[in-house]
Every structure is written in structure tokens, then in C-alpha cells.
Design a protein around this motif. Structure first.
Motif, PDB file in Angstrom:
ATOM      1  N   MET A  99     -38.863  39.125  26.599  1.00 44.91           N
ATOM      2  CA  MET A  99     -38.248  37.805  26.320  1.00 44.91           C
ATOM      3  C   MET A  99     -38.841  37.240  25.023  1.00 44.91           C
ATOM      4  N   GLU A 100     -37.965  36.829  24.127  1.00 45.13           N
ATOM      5  CA  GLU A 100     -38.416  36.298  22.832  1.00 45.13           C
ATOM      6  C   GLU A 100     -39.001  34.893  23.010  1.00 45.13           C
ATOM      7  N   LYS A 101     -40.063  34.596  22.247  1.00 43.21           N
ATOM      8  CA  LYS A 101     -40.673  33.263  22.313  1.00 43.21           C
ATOM      9  C   LYS A 101     -40.589  32.571  20.962  1.00 43.21           C
ATOM     10  N   MET A 102     -40.457  31.254  21.006  1.00 40.81           N
ATOM     11  CA  MET A 102     -40.457  30.465  19.768  1.00 40.81           C
ATOM     12  C   MET A 102     -41.413  29.283  19.971  1.00 40.81           C
ATOM     13  N   GLU A 103     -42.234  29.022  18.958  1.00 32.76           N
ATOM     14  CA  GLU A 103     -43.145  27.877  19.034  1.00 32.76           C
ATOM     15  C   GLU A 103     -42.736  26.831  17.999  1.00 32.76           C
ATOM     16  N   HIS A 104     -42.922  25.567  18.362  1.00 34.24           N
ATOM     17  CA  HIS A 104     -42.534  24.483  17.455  1.00 34.24           C
ATOM     18  C   HIS A 104     -43.465  23.295  17.689  1.00 34.24           C
TER      19      HIS A 104
ATOM     20  N   SER B  19     -32.189  21.740  20.785  1.00 32.03           N
ATOM     21  CA  SER B  19     -30.842  22.196  20.405  1.00 32.03           C
ATOM     22  C   SER B  19     -30.625  22.087  18.890  1.00 32.03           C
ATOM     23  N   ALA B  20     -31.414  21.227  18.228  1.00 33.63           N
ATOM     24  CA  ALA B  20     -31.307  21.102  16.767  1.00 33.63           C
ATOM     25  C   ALA B  20     -32.007  22.244  16.031  1.00 33.63           C
ATOM     26  N   LEU B  21     -32.831  23.005  16.736  1.00 37.88           N
ATOM     27  CA  LEU B  21     -33.565  24.100  16.084  1.00 37.88           C
ATOM     28  C   LEU B  21     -32.672  25.294  15.797  1.00 37.88           C
ATOM     29  N   ASN B  22     -31.587  25.426  16.539  1.00 41.45           N
ATOM     30  CA  ASN B  22     -30.675  26.558  16.349  1.00 41.45           C
ATOM     31  C   ASN B  22     -29.266  26.083  16.651  1.00 41.45           C
TER      32      ASN B  22
ATOM     33  N   ARG C 207     -26.667  21.710  23.845  1.00 38.54           N
ATOM     34  CA  ARG C 207     -27.536  20.804  24.606  1.00 38.54           C
ATOM     35  C   ARG C 207     -27.570  21.240  26.079  1.00 38.54           C
ATOM     36  N   SER C 208     -26.391  21.627  26.617  1.00 34.04           N
ATOM     37  CA  SER C 208     -26.328  22.017  28.043  1.00 34.04           C
ATOM     38  C   SER C 208     -27.116  23.302  28.290  1.00 34.04           C
ATOM     39  N   LEU C 209     -27.099  24.237  27.323  1.00 34.85           N
ATOM     40  CA  LEU C 209     -27.867  25.478  27.462  1.00 34.85           C
ATOM     41  C   LEU C 209     -29.365  25.165  27.492  1.00 34.85           C
ATOM     42  N   VAL C 210     -29.815  24.278  26.591  1.00 32.37           N
ATOM     43  CA  VAL C 210     -31.232  23.903  26.522  1.00 32.37           C
ATOM     44  C   VAL C 210     -31.656  23.200  27.819  1.00 32.37           C
TER      45      VAL C 210
ATOM     46  N   ARG D  90     -33.692  25.769   5.955  1.00 32.04           N
ATOM     47  CA  ARG D  90     -33.560  24.691   6.923  1.00 32.04           C
ATOM     48  C   ARG D  90     -34.379  23.478   6.474  1.00 32.04           C
ATOM     49  N   ASP D  91     -33.836  22.300   6.668  1.00 35.17           N
ATOM     50  CA  ASP D  91     -34.513  21.058   6.300  1.00 35.17           C
ATOM     51  C   ASP D  91     -35.707  20.845   7.236  1.00 35.17           C
ATOM     52  N   PRO D  92     -36.934  20.767   6.703  1.00 34.76           N
ATOM     53  CA  PRO D  92     -38.101  20.609   7.573  1.00 34.76           C
ATOM     54  C   PRO D  92     -38.118  19.281   8.327  1.00 34.76           C
ATOM     55  N   VAL D  93     -37.392  18.302   7.814  1.00 34.19           N
ATOM     56  CA  VAL D  93     -37.356  16.985   8.464  1.00 34.19           C
ATOM     57  C   VAL D  93     -36.250  16.907   9.521  1.00 34.19           C
ATOM     58  N   ASP D  94     -35.098  17.537   9.255  1.00 34.42           N
ATOM     59  CA  ASP D  94     -33.968  17.522  10.186  1.00 34.42           C
ATOM     60  C   ASP D  94     -33.478  18.957  10.343  1.00 34.42           C
ATOM     61  N   ARG D  95     -33.823  19.595  11.469  1.00 34.78           N
ATOM     62  CA  ARG D  95     -33.557  21.023  11.648  1.00 34.78           C
ATOM     63  C   ARG D  95     -32.064  21.356  11.769  1.00 34.78           C
ATOM     64  N   GLN D  96     -31.214  20.338  11.937  1.00 35.57           N
ATOM     65  CA  GLN D  96     -29.776  20.612  12.021  1.00 35.57           C
ATOM     66  C   GLN D  96     -29.135  20.703  10.640  1.00 35.57           C
ATOM     67  N   ARG D  97     -29.906  20.376   9.610  1.00 36.24           N
ATOM     68  CA  ARG D  97     -29.368  20.397   8.249  1.00 36.24           C
ATOM     69  C   ARG D  97     -30.046  21.488   7.421  1.00 36.24           C
ATOM     70  N   MET D  98     -29.332  21.919   6.400  1.00 34.78           N
ATOM     71  CA  MET D  98     -29.912  22.814   5.408  1.00 34.78           C
ATOM     72  C   MET D  98     -30.226  21.970   4.167  1.00 34.78           C
TER      73      MET D  98
END
Length: 301
Positions: free
Chosen positions: A1-6, A22-25, A30-33, A191-199
Motif C-alpha cells: 500500500m502506497e503512503k503519502m506524508e503531508h 482531497s486538494a492534494l490530488n 471528497r467522498s473517497l477521502v 503545484r502551488d505550495p500554498v494551495d495544492r489545488q492550483r498549479m
């Protein structure tokens, strides 16, 4: 299982954890998260939390990403605007407002659902969620896409994208009056370090080049043609904002006061590539959609 840290940033302080994750990818709904949180796949500082947990600066998140379930993506009859089709390749003109491929929590009404009803032979390289999809355009961008009908074609079309030999011209309306007729934007996108939903343009980003030329000017707006040399996520939207001329109607990268046109004024109008089997160059052109033409007319007035 893949892991991600934030680690929670200042901009994410006091935000709900399901919203932050959900903004990280862009493919994590949102429902999946929320499902992951319920099943204990997420810890904050080593503890499980609920979806409504409010994040605090420097919280350490560990997300265990479960293996994706094989989703049943069903064929749906759609009136697709197909420009070209043979046994290897299909070129389709995607309308504004349509998502290209399904994602967890969003498995119907996409271009892929329509393609599956139209033809049974689509390449399997990108798996069950994205059969045949070689490249994407955003939901609110209209225009031409190439689709691979077998793995042989898929690999050859992807290689052309990597080699930057595919012709991709977009038409856009941007805020402001661009003073020069031609330009090239060469600025890395990540990816925008301040807002992960933006580039955004960042030094650590991937190489990105956009060429543009002015087609017309209307007071506070400019009609431009943009040619992609690379194909980064949201590239034209990010690059035009970077030089101070954001796309009209763009909810993510444009100004608050913009044209109310339900998404950015952007159309993928020209697509050219070498046919994977015949090795002959082919080019297709999709005229501007009706709402785009009406927008130009209203700006001219």
C-alpha cells in the motif's frame, strides 16, 4: 500500500481534513477521502481522526492510499462530435462542461463513458478509468482530443507528445490588452505550495513553454492563439496569469471580477499529429463554439 506524508501549512490551518486531503490530488474526491478516514487509512500525529477534524499548522498527516478498486465504468450513449476515426485513432471535439475521464466518486457522464458506447476497441494502457485517453483537456475547456484505439497507437501518440511534435493550438480570451503581437512564455510549472489545488510557476516545477500571438484586441480584453510546446496541467491558464493576462471567466486563476461565462474562455481548436500506423501527418481544426463566438461579438460592441 502506497503512503503519502503531508505537513499542514499555514494556508491549511483550521480547514477540514477531508478538504485538505482531497486538494492534494485532483483525482481524490471528497467522498473517497471521507471513506479513507472512516476506514482508518489516515492518521494525524499518529492518531485516527474524523472527516470534520480541523487541521492545525504542523500537523503531520500520513495517508495510506488503498489499491484502487476496479470500478465498473459503464458505456453511455452520447452524441459525440467525432472528427476522424479509423482502426487506430479517433479525434473528438469535446464540449465545454464535460469531464474527460471518470474518477472515484464520479463515474458517469464523462467523455470516456461516451467513447465506450461508441466503440469497443480502446487502448488499455491507462487502465479501466481512462481507456484510450492519451492527453486531457480541462472540464471547462472545449476542443479536440486524440484517442488511441489500441496499445500500439497509444504508445506512439504518447511518444509524439513527449517529443513535442504534436501541434496543439488553443484560442483564448484574456483580461487586459497585450501590447505586443507575439510572445513566448518559458516558465516551469508545479503545484502551488500554498494551495495544492492550483498549479503555479515555481523554480522546482516541470519545464513548460507556451507561444502566443494576438488575434484581436477589445478594450480590456485580448483574443489570442496559444500554441503548446509542452503539456503541463493548466499550462495556458497558469502561463497567461503569470504574465499578467489571466483567462476571462477562469474561476481558479482569473480575477474575481470577470466575465460570467461558466469557466475559462479556452478552446483547443487545432490538433495535428503523425498517424501511428500510416506515419502521415494529419491536422484537424474545430471552429470556435457558439458561446465563444457570441462572447467575441459582445466584446467587439
Amino acid at each position: 500500500m502506497e503512503k503519502m506524508e503531508h505537513i499542514i501549512l499555514e494556508s491549511e490551518n483550521n480547514e477540514r481534513i477531508d478538504k485538505v486531503i482531497s486538494a492534494l490530488n485532483e483525482e481524490w474526491s471528497r467522498s473517497l477521502v471521507q471513506q479513507w478516514l472512516k476506514e482508518g487509512h489516515v492518521t494525524v500525529n499518529g492518531k485516527n481522526v474524523k472527516a470534520n477534524y480541523k487541521c492545525m499548522i504542523n500537523d503531520q498527516l500520513v495517508i495510506e492510499i488503498p489499491e484502487p478498486e476496479e470500478l465498473d465504468v459503464e458505456a453511455e450513449e452520447m452524441n459525440l462530435d467525432i472528427y476522424y476515426e479509423d482502426g487506430d485513432v479517433l479525434v473528438v471535439n469535446k464540449p465545454k462542461g464535460m469531464v474527460v475521464h471518470p474518477a472515484p466518486g464520479h463515474t458517469s457522464g464523462t467523455l470516456v463513458n461516451g467513447l465506450m458506447a461508441h466503440c469497443t476497441d480502446l487502448s488499455g494502457i491507462n487502465g479501466v478509468m481512462r481507456p484510450g485517453i492519451v492527453h486531457r483537456i480541462d472540464k471547462d475547456t472545449s476542443g479536440l482530443l486524440m484517442v488511441a484505439k489500441n496499445d500500439f497507437s497509444h504508445e506512439r501518440l504518447v511518444n509524439q507528445l513527449v517529443d513535442k511534435s504534436v501541434t496543439r493550438k488553443y484560442f483564448a480570451i484574456v483580461h487586459g490588452n497585450i501590447p505586443h503581437d507575439y510572445g513566448t512564455i518559458d516558465a516551469p510549472i508545479g503545484r502551488d505550495p500554498v494551495d495544492r489545488q492550483r498549479m503555479t510557476v515555481v523554480d522546482s516545477g516541470k519545464h513548460a513553454v507556451t507561444h502566443f500571438r494576438v488575434l484581436d484586441r477589445f478594450n480590456d480584453f485580448t483574443f489570442v492563439e496559444c500554441q503548446l510546446e509542452t503539456g503541463r496541467t493548466h499550462q495556458i491558464r497558469v502561463h497567461m496569469k503569470y504574465i499578467g493576462f489571466p483567462l476571462a471567466g477562469d474561476p481558479k486563476y482569473g480575477p474575481r471580477k470577470t466575465l460570467s461565462i461558466n469557466g475559462q474562455a479556452l478552446h483547443a481548436g487545432v490538433l495535428g499529429f503523425v498517424h501511428p500506423r500510416t506515419e502521415k501527418y494529419m491536422e484537424f481544426e474545430a471552429p470556435l463554439p457558439e458561446d465563444f463566438l457570441q462572447l467575441i461579438q459582445s466584446l467587439k460592441k
